[in-house]
Write an enzyme that holds these catalytic residues in place. Structure first.
Site, PDB file in Angstrom:
ATOM      1  N   ASP A   8       0.882  -1.166   0.000  1.00 30.18           N
ATOM      2  CA  ASP A   8       0.000   0.000   0.000  1.00 30.18           C
ATOM      3  C   ASP A   8       0.922   1.217   0.000  1.00 30.18           C
ATOM      4  O   ASP A   8       1.477   1.591   1.033  1.00 30.18           O
ATOM      5  CB  ASP A   8      -0.877  -0.037   1.268  1.00 30.18           C
ATOM      6  N   LYS A  70       3.072  10.996  -3.873  1.00 28.51           N
ATOM      7  CA  LYS A  70       2.017  10.295  -4.621  1.00 28.51           C
ATOM      8  C   LYS A  70       1.128  11.285  -5.386  1.00 28.51           C
ATOM      9  O   LYS A  70       0.536  10.939  -6.406  1.00 28.51           O
ATOM     10  CB  LYS A  70       1.189   9.478  -3.634  1.00 28.51           C
ATOM     11  N   GLU A 147      -7.001   0.416  -4.531  1.00 30.38           N
ATOM     12  CA  GLU A 147      -6.987   0.370  -3.066  1.00 30.38           C
ATOM     13  C   GLU A 147      -8.322  -0.118  -2.492  1.00 30.38           C
ATOM     14  O   GLU A 147      -8.335  -0.981  -1.610  1.00 30.38           O
ATOM     15  CB  GLU A 147      -6.632   1.754  -2.504  1.00 30.38           C
ATOM     16  N   ASP A 169     -12.506   5.844   2.375  1.00 30.73           N
ATOM     17  CA  ASP A 169     -11.077   5.880   2.665  1.00 30.73           C
ATOM     18  C   ASP A 169     -10.639   7.321   2.930  1.00 30.73           C
ATOM     19  O   ASP A 169     -10.521   8.136   2.015  1.00 30.73           O
ATOM     20  CB  ASP A 169     -10.322   5.294   1.454  1.00 30.73           C
TER      21      ASP A 169
END
Ligand code: AMP
Length: 574
Positions: A8, A70, A147, A169
């Site tokens: 992850d 990211k 994800e 999330d």
């Protein structure tokens, strides 16, 4: 047996999962934590720091630190580290290298392959850049998965086989909500929405503003310009925020502040104040969730079966209360929300590993084999993807009257024009029984063993004369036409373009073959990749860049082969 890890690769934190003794677990890193800050920093002596040590040094050397890489992955932007500029994938590769070495230390074995998760809304460019980061870190990225799919996989054992799942999330830097539908082993994404600037970092910023205002009043001086103090306060405020998830108040203190070191600054933060500050943001995230639920069609009388929480910020009690009230569904937080994605990725990695095991048992050819027949044409005897070992025979005849011998020309490739394929070898079959053209019957047999070695036999069925040869197919197919008169660079580029194009046409065929068996998400992923690869094959001039597309396409080919195997296993069982 080599493990395949699930990674992850998060905006603020990353973690690694692996299946050990049939149980998914998260890797404990070198400093004893299950998550590693996605932070890279250059130490005073030029040493590269990754994780907690990089995060610690961010306070004193913010210009030497990269966070939130990211957010840049897949873009043309660069990250500055001191006076050097790095591509985002290079920085991500440093994080992946650290995660890999922590996993190796934890498992006591080397790790070469992985599955990496990305947000469901990531574009193809972002996915390719993530894959490239893995390659730079010396990892073979077997699969990129979404994800939310990983989070849902982590709960798979307690989900019904047909279920509607919403994954909420809320991490450090971003908010994502994804609606998925489970049908047996398949998880299809029905809708996904998000906000790239909604998460724990924003909550910290709001608390920080409050604390700075309070401290400036107490100290009678401005703090905003002091980068080091601001970084220090940021750390303290985040710690207080986390404490507020389990306590109703927390204190931020900056003792011995100022030149004389005489002022002790303190600020009491209450859960009530914190909840008041973040309510507008939660309101937005729940609004997006309701929209995603409606887009997925989950707002009918059936409703939502499962609400999965992922991301550290979902530990905030108000988040859970608010969601339950608005969606009428109790959120599941049995699995640590920081680790749920990595644990699901580990389960997916295990599926990849076991599929490869099965594939090893039943491998397939990566090329087509045939012989040259009349008029520069090629007749394929063993099509690509034939299961190994394979044995095929076909009967041919002569093209002239009273022909005494026939030449068997073995070809590798799928081109209909023989000379466009690679020549693997020739041999003569002499002593044919006399006859008019078309009368003799020559049986040509191809035998392909487990190692891909080919034995070619030719036999005149009337006279019984027989000849045979053994050939080793080329790993890389090269067309003879490319060789004449071109420079080595052009040769390489053409070969790379051909490989990509070959994979594209193969995948297009596979896509229509498997159309019904693939979930919508995977199909879209393949279609997007095919489109990007088509464009790349036409426009890119660098073989290395084409090579990246080739790897991405080959991975999909592998995954489709797994689908093939699964359906075969399914058929066997039926
Ligand atoms: P993630 O991106 O999933 O690693 O989430 C990191 C974010 O979660 C950071 O902003 C953390 O401050 C936040 N976080 C972690 N634990 C808690 C907690 N117990 N309460 C509130 N926020 C938390």
């Amino acid at each position: 047996m080599q493990p395949i890890i699930g990674i992850d690769l998060g905006t603020t934190n990353s973690s690694v999962g692996v299946v050990l003794h049939d149980e998914p677990r998260t890797v404990v890193n070198a400093v004893g934590n299950r998550t590693t800050p996605s932070v890279v920093s250059l130490g005073c002596d030029g040493e590269v720091l990754v994780g907690q040590s990089a995060r610690n040094q961010a306070v004193s050397r913010p210009e030497m630190t990269v966070r939130n890489v990211k957010r840049l992955i897949g873009t043309a932007e660069y990250c500055s580290l001191g006076d050097q500029r790095y591509a985002p994938e290079e920085i991500s590769a440093l994080i992946l290298e650290q995660l890999r070495s922590d996993a190796e230390a934890y498992l006591g074995t080397s790790v070469k392959e992985c599955v990496i998760t990305v947000p469901a809304h990531f574009s193809q460019a972002q996915r390719l850049a993530t894959r490239e980061a893995g390659r730079l870190a010396g990892l073979e990225v077997r699969r990129i998965i979404n994800e939310p799919t990983a989070a849902a996989l982590a709960y798979a054992s307690e989900l019904a086989r047909q279920a509607r799942i919403v994954v909420y999330d809320l991490g450090g830097g971003t908010f994502d909500v994804t609606c998925l539908e489970r049908d047996g082993e398949k998880f299809a994404v029905r809708s996904t929405l998000g906000d790239g600037a909604l998460g724990g970092v924003e909550f910290d910023r709001m608390l920080l503003e409050h604390v700075v205002k309070e401290f400036e009043q107490q100290a009678g001086t401005r703090l905003q310009e002091d980068r080091v103090v601001m970084q220090q306060l940021q750390e303290l405020v985040e710690r207080a925020k986390i404490e507020l998830s389990s306590r109703v108040s927390s204190t931020v203190a900056l003792p011995f502040f100022g030149r004389t070191g005489g002022t002790h600054l303190t600020c009491e933060l209450t859960r009530e104040l914190f909840e008041e500050l973040i309510t507008p943001m939660l309101h937005r995230s729940v609004g997006l969730t309701e929209l995603a639920v409606a887009e997925a069609g989950f707002n009918d009388e059936h409703g939502i079966d499962y609400l999965v929480l992922a991301g550290g910020s979902t530990r905030i009690p108000l988040v859970q209360r608010y969601l339950e009230r608005k969606l009428g569904c109790r959120p599941s937080a049995r699995i640590n929300p920081d680790e749920v994605v990595a644990l699901g990725a580990a389960l997916d990695a295990e599926l990849v590993r076991s599929a490869s095991e099965r594939r090893r048992v039943q491998d397939v050819t990566g090329f087509a084999l045939g012989v040259e027949t009349d008029g520069d044409t090629s007749t394929i005897l063993i099509p690509r993807n034939t299961a190994l070992p394979a044995r095929v025979t076909e009967v041919f005849t002569t093209v002239s009257d009273r022909q005494h011998s026939a030449q068997i020309h073995v070809l590798q490739g799928e081109e209909r024009i023989a000379s466009r394929n690679a020549s693997l070898g020739r041999f003569m079959l002499a002593g044919l029984s006399e006859g008019a053209r078309g009368e003799p019957r020559i049986e040509v047999g191809f035998e392909l063993d487990h190692d891909g070695i080919v034995t070619v036999r030719a036999r005149d069925l009337a006279s019984g004369v027989e000849e045979q040869t053994t050939v080793v197919p080329m790993f890389e197919e090269a067309s003879p036409e490319g060789r004449a008169g071109s420079t080595p660079g052009e040769d390489e580029l053409r070969a790379a373009q051909r490989q990509v194009q070959r994979l594209i046409s193969y995948l297009e065929g596979q896509l229509s073959k498997h159309a019904g068996a693939l979930d919508a998400e995977f199909r879209t992923e393949i279609e997007e990749l095919l489109q990007a690869a088509q464009h790349a094959a036409r426009t890119l001039r660098r073989p290395a860049r084409l090579h990246e597309y080739r790897i991405a396409l080959e991975t999909i080919v592998q995954e489709l082969r797994a689908v093939d195997l699964e359906s075969e296993v399914g058929n066997e069982g039926a």
